[in-house]
Design a protein around this motif. Structure first.
Motif, mmCIF file in Angstrom:
data_model
loop_
_atom_site.group_PDB
_atom_site.id
_atom_site.type_symbol
_atom_site.label_atom_id
_atom_site.label_comp_id
_atom_site.label_asym_id
_atom_site.label_seq_id
_atom_site.Cartn_x
_atom_site.Cartn_y
_atom_site.Cartn_z
ATOM 1 N N ARG A 269 34.727 43.742 29.048
ATOM 2 C CA ARG A 269 34.853 42.417 29.661
ATOM 3 C C ARG A 269 36.087 42.341 30.560
ATOM 4 O O ARG A 269 36.039 41.790 31.671
ATOM 5 C CB ARG A 269 34.916 41.344 28.562
ATOM 6 N N ILE A 270 37.189 42.922 30.101
ATOM 7 C CA ILE A 270 38.397 42.944 30.924
ATOM 8 C C ILE A 270 38.169 43.752 32.199
ATOM 9 O O ILE A 270 38.516 43.311 33.303
ATOM 10 C CB ILE A 270 39.587 43.521 30.123
ATOM 11 N N HIS A 271 37.554 44.915 32.058
ATOM 12 C CA HIS A 271 37.325 45.779 33.221
ATOM 13 C C HIS A 271 36.398 45.119 34.245
ATOM 14 O O HIS A 271 36.491 45.413 35.441
ATOM 15 C CB HIS A 271 36.748 47.121 32.778
ATOM 16 N N SER A 272 35.521 44.243 33.805
ATOM 17 C CA SER A 272 34.578 43.609 34.727
ATOM 18 C C SER A 272 35.115 42.321 35.347
ATOM 19 O O SER A 272 34.500 41.784 36.273
ATOM 20 C CB SER A 272 33.259 43.305 34.003
ATOM 21 N N THR A 273 36.266 41.836 34.866
ATOM 22 C CA THR A 273 36.777 40.551 35.360
ATOM 23 C C THR A 273 38.202 40.625 35.909
ATOM 24 O O THR A 273 38.672 39.666 36.514
ATOM 25 C CB THR A 273 36.744 39.489 34.239
ATOM 26 N N THR A 274 38.892 41.742 35.730
ATOM 27 C CA THR A 274 40.298 41.819 36.134
ATOM 28 C C THR A 274 40.443 42.076 37.633
ATOM 29 O O THR A 274 39.638 42.800 38.238
ATOM 30 C CB THR A 274 41.040 42.916 35.347
ATOM 31 N N LEU A 275 41.473 41.482 38.214
ATOM 32 C CA LEU A 275 41.787 41.675 39.627
ATOM 33 C C LEU A 275 43.303 41.721 39.779
ATOM 34 O O LEU A 275 44.019 40.857 39.272
ATOM 35 C CB LEU A 275 41.220 40.539 40.476
ATOM 36 N N SER A 276 43.793 42.732 40.487
ATOM 37 C CA SER A 276 45.232 42.920 40.689
ATOM 38 C C SER A 276 45.643 42.356 42.044
ATOM 39 O O SER A 276 45.077 42.721 43.073
ATOM 40 C CB SER A 276 45.587 44.400 40.613
ATOM 41 N N LEU A 277 46.636 41.468 42.016
ATOM 42 C CA LEU A 277 47.132 40.826 43.235
ATOM 43 C C LEU A 277 48.358 41.565 43.774
ATOM 44 O O LEU A 277 49.054 42.247 43.022
ATOM 45 C CB LEU A 277 47.504 39.373 42.931
ATOM 46 N N PRO A 278 48.641 41.434 45.067
ATOM 47 C CA PRO A 278 49.803 42.108 45.655
ATOM 48 C C PRO A 278 51.100 41.718 44.946
ATOM 49 O O PRO A 278 51.355 40.535 44.705
ATOM 50 C CB PRO A 278 49.802 41.601 47.103
ATOM 51 N N ILE A 279 51.917 42.717 44.597
ATOM 52 C CA ILE A 279 53.212 42.437 43.962
ATOM 53 C C ILE A 279 54.133 43.649 44.115
ATOM 54 O O ILE A 279 54.665 44.182 43.146
ATOM 55 C CB ILE A 279 53.057 42.020 42.485
ATOM 56 N N SER A 280 54.344 44.060 45.350
ATOM 57 C CA SER A 280 55.183 45.219 45.621
ATOM 58 C C SER A 280 56.605 44.786 45.942
ATOM 59 O O SER A 280 56.876 43.615 46.243
ATOM 60 C CB SER A 280 54.604 46.020 46.800
ATOM 61 N N PHE A 281 57.521 45.755 45.903
ATOM 62 C CA PHE A 281 58.925 45.491 46.215
ATOM 63 C C PHE A 281 59.098 44.983 47.647
ATOM 64 O O PHE A 281 60.054 44.267 47.942
ATOM 65 C CB PHE A 281 59.729 46.779 45.991
ATOM 66 N N PHE A 282 58.165 45.335 48.537
ATOM 67 C CA PHE A 282 58.309 44.912 49.932
ATOM 68 C C PHE A 282 57.731 43.522 50.201
ATOM 69 O O PHE A 282 57.976 42.946 51.265
ATOM 70 C CB PHE A 282 57.675 45.926 50.895
ATOM 71 N N HIS A 283 56.948 42.979 49.270
ATOM 72 C CA HIS A 283 56.358 41.660 49.493
ATOM 73 C C HIS A 283 57.419 40.569 49.439
ATOM 74 O O HIS A 283 58.365 40.635 48.644
ATOM 75 C CB HIS A 283 55.271 41.362 48.458
ATOM 76 N N THR A 284 57.225 39.562 50.281
ATOM 77 C CA THR A 284 58.147 38.431 50.310
ATOM 78 C C THR A 284 57.594 37.280 49.478
ATOM 79 O O THR A 284 56.398 37.229 49.162
ATOM 80 C CB THR A 284 58.353 37.939 51.744
ATOM 81 N N GLU A 285 58.461 36.346 49.139
ATOM 82 C CA GLU A 285 58.025 35.160 48.396
ATOM 83 C C GLU A 285 57.009 34.352 49.212
ATOM 84 O O GLU A 285 56.059 33.795 48.654
ATOM 85 C CB GLU A 285 59.229 34.302 48.016
ATOM 86 N N GLU A 286 57.213 34.318 50.518
ATOM 87 C CA GLU A 286 56.277 33.587 51.383
ATOM 88 C C GLU A 286 54.885 34.200 51.327
ATOM 89 O O GLU A 286 53.866 33.484 51.295
ATOM 90 C CB GLU A 286 56.792 33.580 52.831
ATOM 91 N N GLU A 287 54.815 35.530 51.302
ATOM 92 C CA GLU A 287 53.517 36.200 51.210
ATOM 93 C C GLU A 287 52.835 35.892 49.882
ATOM 94 O O GLU A 287 51.617 35.655 49.840
ATOM 95 C CB GLU A 287 53.702 37.711 51.380
ATOM 96 N N ILE A 288 53.592 35.896 48.821
ATOM 97 C CA ILE A 288 53.005 35.620 47.502
ATOM 98 C C ILE A 288 52.503 34.186 47.436
ATOM 99 O O ILE A 288 51.447 33.901 46.845
ATOM 100 C CB ILE A 288 54.025 35.942 46.383
ATOM 101 N N GLU A 289 53.196 33.253 48.050
ATOM 102 C CA GLU A 289 52.720 31.868 48.092
ATOM 103 C C GLU A 289 51.410 31.768 48.881
ATOM 104 O O GLU A 289 50.517 31.003 48.512
ATOM 105 C CB GLU A 289 53.791 30.958 48.691
#
Length: 363
Positions: A332-352
């Motif tokens: 169930r986890i494998h069929s519903t999980t999604l990873s969002l961008p969260i790298s050291f280079f990402h800015t707070e504005e991008e995450i918003e």
């Protein structure tokens, strides 16, 4: 477009130092098991707060050689979470043992401590836990079980560099801590690399011998060994990034807190708990219409990943090994999980912007 990951952007901030250590290492004329590896091993052991660190070629090798060094009886049963990345299970098999799957806790995605004991048999000799996505497992009950049943403990710390449980660092709890420094990790090399941490002088000596053809003295081979040595150049690069690992983790924790604040609560977000210091190698959410959500985000110029799309017991390579094991929670986890961008280079504005795009999904 907001990339999920971009290794060129990620490493730009380290580029000047990388070039300096590259020239230094190149000019040294010593490229295998030299000063850079020795210094990295000392510095990383100090960071994890263990006596020893042994640099290896990959994270998979770290688990495999770690298990071999424990000298367990052939085909020992090794407890392992059912939703881990396949490398953990491959290592158990390559070391000549039998993986026994235990379902994860749906809140944390780590092994469900309440389900371990029922899987322990007379053949069980070790627990190989995984600190998944950058969150430590709940260690107290696991350590109690290891003591009660005299089990060895291997930590797969490939995704949890610097994560802590009750102030103690992942990789310092078990007999063996196995690390990957794959380029996308919080502490990532510029190629494959890995390491083992341990407080055991005996295990450290065995692993150093195993990684180098089974040899302590050149051309004298005592045991059947491997060629699994951390590259001198990669060690130099890792030393540069290790000095800023706390900064990397702090940035990713800040981005994760923004996601937690901004994303609506009908998306299942990572749980935040007291006593756990999470480092968010991966920030994952769950949604029953995951694939539609992923398509929606791509249309809104956000790239994502899935960690992981196929449960280990459903992998073709596992037919006849663990394919008959029922793992409904993992699946169930494998069929519903999604990873969002969260790298050291990402800015707070991008995450918003990512959070806004997630919230606009109507599926």
């Amino acid at each position: 477009m907001i990339d999920y990951e971009n290794l060129k952007k990620l490493n730009l901030t380290f580029m000047d130092e990388y070039e300096q250590v590259f020239r230094k290492t190149l000019n040294s004329g010593w490229y295998i098991l030299g000063e850079e590896v020795k210094n990295f091993e000392e510095e990383f052991a100090s960071y994890i707060e263990t006596k020893h660190c042994i640099g290896l070629a990959s994270g998979l090798d770290a688990i495999t050689l770690g298990l071999i060094s424990l000298d367990l009886p052939p085909k020992s049963e090794i407890i392992v979470p059912s939703n881990t990345y396949i490398a953990t299970i491959l290592s158990i098999l390559q070391a000549g043992h039998t993986p026994v799957l235990v379902e994860p806790d749906e809140r944390t995605y780590n092994i469900d401590c309440s389900k371990i004991e029922e899987k322990i048999s007379k053949k069980t000799k070790a627990i190989c836990l995984v600190h998944l996505y950058g969150k430590c497992c709940e260690m107290d009950p696991i350590l109690s079980l290891c003591k009660k049943y005299n089990l060895k403990l291997i930590e797969d710390v490939a995704q949890a560099h610097g994560a802590k449980y009750k102030g103690k660092t992942a990789g310092s709890f078990g007999d063996i801590g196995a690390f990957s420094f794959y380029p996308t990790k919080n502490l990532g090399a510029l190629g494959d690399a890995g390491a083992i941490t341990t407080n055991s002088n005996e295990l450290a000596d065995k692993i150093r011998t195993l990684r180098n053809y089974g040899s302590r003295i050149k051309y004298h081979n005592e045991v059947i060994g491997f060629n699994s040595r951390l590259d001198e150049m990669q060690a130099a690069f890792l030393r540069v990034k290790l000095r800023r690992l706390d900064e990397i983790n702090a940035h990713k924790r800040k981005l994760a807190s923004l996601y937690n604040e901004k994303i609506k609560n009908h998306f299942i977000k990572p749980i935040v708990q007291e006593s756990f210091f999470d480092v968010f190698h991966i920030y994952n959410i769950l949604h029953p219409n995951r694939d539609a959500l992923r398509d929606h985000l791509l249309k809104h110029n956000v790239k994502t990943e899935i960690h992981y799309p196929i449960s280990p017991n459903k992998q073709k390579a596992m037919v006849g090994i663990i394919d008959n094991v029922s793992c409904p929670i993992s699946e169930r986890i494998h069929s519903t999980t999604l990873s969002l961008p969260i790298s050291f280079f990402h800015t707070e504005e991008e995450i918003e912007k990512v959070a806004e795009a997630v919230n606009s999904f109507q599926g």
